[in-house]
Design an enzyme around this catalytic site. Structure first.
Site, PDB file in Angstrom:
ATOM      1  CG  HIS A   4      15.974  -7.678  29.275  1.00  0.00           C
ATOM      2  ND1 HIS A   4      16.474  -8.097  30.498  1.00  0.00           N
ATOM      3  CD2 HIS A   4      16.503  -6.441  29.054  1.00  0.00           C
ATOM      4  CE1 HIS A   4      17.248  -7.155  30.999  1.00  0.00           C
ATOM      5  NE2 HIS A   4      17.291  -6.140  30.146  1.00  0.00           N
TER       6      HIS A   4
ATOM      7  CB  SER B 227      19.620  -4.283  26.037  1.00  0.00           C
ATOM      8  OG  SER B 227      20.017  -2.938  26.151  1.00  0.00           O
TER       9      SER B 227
ATOM     10  CB  SER C   6       2.841   5.006   3.518  1.00  0.00           C
ATOM     11  OG  SER C   6       3.103   5.780   4.668  1.00  0.00           O
TER      12      SER C   6
ATOM     13  CG  HIS D 115      -0.229  -0.069   2.524  1.00  0.00           C
ATOM     14  ND1 HIS D 115       0.371   1.023   3.105  1.00  0.00           N
ATOM     15  CD2 HIS D 115       0.019  -1.107   3.353  1.00  0.00           C
ATOM     16  CE1 HIS D 115       0.935   0.662   4.241  1.00  0.00           C
ATOM     17  NE2 HIS D 115       0.750  -0.619   4.423  1.00  0.00           N
TER      18      HIS D 115
END
EC number: 3.4.21.-
Length: 915
Positions: free
Chosen positions: A591, A593, A451, A449
């Site tokens: 996690h 980083s 943009s 699409h």
């Protein structure tokens, strides 16, 4: 997309921690600095060039350590003849060899793409490697499978990805112990029927090929656990796939499937069935409701396209082509499709059926203002911003988009991508590069699409979809950087990616003033979904250059961590368990980083890391301010990377003169700054980028960062020359800027706004001559235009004239000027290009006095002459003038605040009204 298959592929080629921990045997080659590593039972000759010569030397010397080698890595970026000759010696010297890695891809081209090795064949003698169980020939130039491979009776894993294979031999089915086969990213158009004879095969990767059918014999692979057929041309599947009773993972995304066998829903061990981005319109209820099935990107529930709506669309023998002139900013796309070349150099291709009904597309090329550009900390902008409307309208087929850009200088481990905005988020599209000329490249991508779109140079990003079963993610630019995800690290599949940035050791040592300091590559890890993993994830980083795991002082080794939202680096060495091998450091995290490994005697490393990270992103630039030799009122301002200054000045100094460039200053990509004229000098025109005589800039290292302005003065130039200056300041325009640069220059702290000041001199006027000196026409005050189309003043026309350059004859012809008059102007001002341009423009403007539509005619002529940039500037001047005119009307009480001023398209009132 990386899957468990890719994890196994990398895992098979990686050395175990126990092997890496064995003492390294220093080069039996007595020559100093022999760059190969013989560690335990592993021989690595792919670290630096010249591996073939070193292997031949070892084979000729036959040291005792060579007899126990079981793992050999050799780069294929060598001479083809030398490579084959070297491999012919292997069976006689490495009798216990179990793993042979002959991969290309270690080197990269100018734009960051992996370069394939030179390997096109293998010597027949390799069939004598009786113990060989693992063979990796990825990233080479194989067009046929070497026959010697078919005689390796103990071969367990065969990796052939990123070659040029168009078929596999029928004899492949005779390998009795093969459990893993990867032929990803080749040119396979068919598969051998004997593939079903590989009764021990557990993992098969055939993704990114040209397959349109699969033989039914594939259902005989009784041990198959994982099958990847993604990114092919499959329209249907054999029903025999339902007989793969051991199958756990089946990847079929990005094909042309309209249906799948119903029996897939009843496979007893299936945990993942990926059917995304196909043409599936109907599926059995068992598959629609199954939690292990992924169906995004399919037209499920939509009516079958028989016939297409609107009906009776006959394909044209050739797709319609549109070449837009600069006076058009929109075009019509019908269901037949079309190929469009925009006036700004952008190309689009709409396939037939991309739209069900005709749709009008609008386009505009914006200057790269910060609110329109999204860059990561280590990204560089390579283009302006293209806006295509209507936003968000999805196409039934992907539209191809080509964006033109100037290729950057050679940068290690970087890649060019097209970045687009979708739902307030910026995403990078899969991008392919096509060369138009030696210094011009196309970035091609598929867009679902419309943009905003821009071209970006970023560090190479390695991405995979992490399944609950776990995977191994490796960096393609730095093979030693990898992340291992155990089983159970996530409940739902999530996207994980890594980027690796290198820092030059010389620059670091200069910053720390420490000769032995060094750092590993900077690792940036990111993911989608929940912030933490359910199980610890193992990260491997190479030790800093010059540091080995044996004998190092661990008190000097620091693991640094930075969260994306923070501005500081934290030393987390004491919080993790660092496992060291001879070459690598491993640690576990929950996690993602940013991670950085430092080796230094300094103690407070966090602050130093912040400075080093800033240094990584800073550009050393110089600022220049030049005046045109024949018209000193015209000033060129530019911000240039230091390495481009000399070449730029050599092109400009025949037409401009001025002071030496400023001292070197440092700027970040996308940093705002502005130029302020001081000491009696001011800007002589209203511009959309000018506020109170201050010119706004945004620095992008790969763009030109140049503006030309006309200046004036309130001082008496007939008495003496005016000696002014232009100063450059960091940041956006503040409410108040120091009137003189000296006050700012005295505070050269880290937060100082002032960057540089360069002198500007307006020469003394002799007699009554002004800026038209040297011409025989008068530049009397005029106002070109009318209330409908807007007004342009003398200063505005001077600004337009300064931009035309050698394009002025085309503009003159589009303005309706006779060719004979062009010849007369050229002859009369034959040594004065500026005189030619101004005489043409002002003589035309004087004839247009009182004529309606003159400004619109000028804008149209500029666009028809492919000077869209100047036409956009004129439009911006008109818009600015319109707002000023409306404000003046309201201030005088002639219109209410919410009333519409007559002639709202007008740019500005006549000059007498503005006075």
């Amino acid at each position: 997309m990386a899957t468990v298959l890719e994890g196994l592929e990398s895992e098979e080629t990686a050395a175990t921690a126990e092997d890496a921990a064995r003492p390294a045997v220093e080069a039996v080659d007595s020559r100093p600095g022999a760059p190969f590593l013989l560690a335990g039972n592993q021989l690595n000759l792919d670290i630096r060039p010249g591996g073939c010569h070193r292997l031949q030397y070892l084979c000729s010397q036959q040291p005792p350590e060579l007899l126990r080698v079981e793992f050999l890595r050799l780069s294929t970026h060598e001479d083809p003849g030398l490579l084959v000759d070297t491999l012919a010696r292997v069976p006689w010297s490495l009798l216990r060899l179990r793993s042979l890695v002959l991969k290309g891809g270690q080197s990269r081209g100018a734009l960051g793409a992996c370069l394939h090795g030179t390997l096109t064949a293998l010597p027949a003698g390799l069939s004598d490697l009786a113990c060989l169980a693992h063979l990796d020939l990825s990233f080479n130039r194989l067009k046929t499978l070497p026959t010697c491979i078919l005689e390796l009776r103990k071969l367990d894993a065969l990796l052939l990805s990123h070659n040029c294979l168009s078929e596999l031999p029928e004899a492949l089915g005779a390998l009795p112990t093969l459990t893993f086969l990867s032929v990803r990213h080749n040119c396979l158009e068919r598969l051998p029927t004997t593939l079903g004879s590989l009764s021990t095969l557990q993992r098969l990767d055939l993704s990114e090929n040209l397959l349109d059918t699969i033989p039914s014999e594939i259902g005989d692979l009784s041990s198959l656990i994982e099958l990847n057929l993604a990114s092919n041309r499959l329209q249907n599947l054999p029903a025999s796939l339902a007989g793969l009773r051991s199958l756990q993972i089946l990847v079929l995304h990005s094909n042309l499937l309209t249906s799948v066998p119903t029996g897939l829903a009843h496979l007893p061990l299936i945990t993942r069935l990926d059917l995304r981005d196909n043409q599936l319109r109907d599926l059995p209820a068992e598959l629609l409701e199954a939690p292990f099935v992924r169906l995004q990107g399919n037209p499920l529930g939509e009516a079958s396209p028989a016939p297409l709506s609107p009906p009776d669309i006959s394909p044209s023998p050739e797709m319609p082509r549109l070449f837009l002139t600069s006076d058009l900013d929109s075009f019509l796309v019908t269901p037949h499709g079309c190929s469009v070349t925009l006036a700004c150099g952008v190309r689009l291709q709409f396939p037939a059926g991309a739209t069900a009904t005709p749709i009008t597309i609008h386009y505009r090329l914006w200057l790269p203002e910060p609110h329109l550009v999204s860059l990561g900390p280590h990204d560089f902008l390579l283009s302006g911003v293209l806006e295509l409307q209507p936003h968000g309208v999805a196409f039934q087929q992907d539209v191809s988009l080509w964006l033109l850009f100037v290729p950057p200088r050679v940068r290690r481990c970087r890649e060019v991508v097209v970045r687009t905005r979708s739902d307030n988020n910026w995403n990078d599209l899969e991008t392919h590069l096509e060369e138009e000329a030696p210094k011009r490249l196309w970035a091609r991508c598929q867009v679902p699409h419309f943009s905003w779109f821009l071209v970006v140079l970023r560090p190479v990003s390695n991405t995979c979809l992490l399944p609950p079963e776990g995977a191994l993610l490796c960096s393609s630019g730095h093979p030693g950087v990898k992340v291992t995800f155990p089983s159970g690290a996530t409940e739902e599949p999530r996207q994980v990616s890594m980027q690796v940035v290198h820092m030059a050791g010389l620059e670091l040592r200069a910053l720390l003033e420490e000769a032995e300091a060094s750092v590993s590559p900077l690792l940036c890890l990111s993911q989608s979904g929940p912030p933490s993993f359910l199980q610890p994830v193992t990260v491997q980083l190479p030790l800093p250059p010059g540091v080995t795991g044996f004998g190092l002082d661990r008190s000097h080794l620091h693991l640094l961590h930075r969260t994306p939202s923070a501005a500081t680096w934290d030393d987390i060495t004491a919080q993790v368990a660092l496992e060291l091998t001879h070459l690598y450091a491993r640690f576990q995290v929950t996690h993602f980083s940013w991670y950085w490994l430092w080796y230094t005697t300094k103690t407070c490393v966090g602050g130093l890391a912040r400075k080093a990270w800033e240094r990584l992103r800073l550009h050393r630039v110089n600022l220049i301010a030049l005046q045109r030799r024949r018209d000193p009122e015209q000033v060129l301002l530019q911000c240039l990377p230091r390495n481009k200054v000399d070449a730029t000045l050599s092109r400009l100094l025949d037409r401009y003169h001025g002071p030496e460039p400023s001292d070197t200053v440092e700027m970040f990509e996308g940093e705002k700054f502005f130029a302020a004229f001081e000491r009696g000098i001011d800007v002589d025109a209203d511009r959309p980028d000018c506020v109170d005589g201050r010119i706004c800039f945004v620095f992008y290292s790969h763009l030109k960062n140049v503006k030309e302005v006309y200046i004036t003065t309130t001082l008496d130039r007939e008495a003496q020359a005016v000696r002014g200056q232009v100063s450059f300041y960091r940041g956006s325009l503040p409410m108040e800027v120091p009137q003189e640069a000296e006050a700012a220059r005295q505070r050269k702290g880290t937060d100082a706004l002032w960057m540089a000041t360069l002198p500007i001199k307006l020469p003394r006027l002799r007699g009554a001559q002004g800026s038209g000196q040297g011409t025989d026409f008068s530049l009397m005050p005029l106002n070109l235009g009318d209330a409908e189309t807007g007004f342009l003043t003398q200063s505005n026309l001077l600004s337009v004239a300064s931009r035309l350059g050698p394009d002025w004859p085309a503009v003159a012809l589009h303005l309706g000027m006779p060719y004979r008059e062009l010849q007369r102007i050229r002859h009369e001002f034959r040594d004065d290009l500026d005189g030619q341009i101004r005489h043409m423009l002002f003589s035309w403007a004087e004839r247009q006095a009182g004529q309606p539509g003159a400004v619109g005619h000028l804008v149209q002529a500029l666009e028809q002459s492919d000077r869209q940039d100047v036409a956009e500037e004129v439009r911006a001047i008109l818009e600015l003038g319109r707002h000023k005119y409306q404000d003046s009307i309201r201030r005088t009480g002639l219109a209410s605040e919410d009333s519409t001023v007559p002639g709202t398209s007008a740019s500005q009132a006549p000059e007498s009204s503005q006075a």
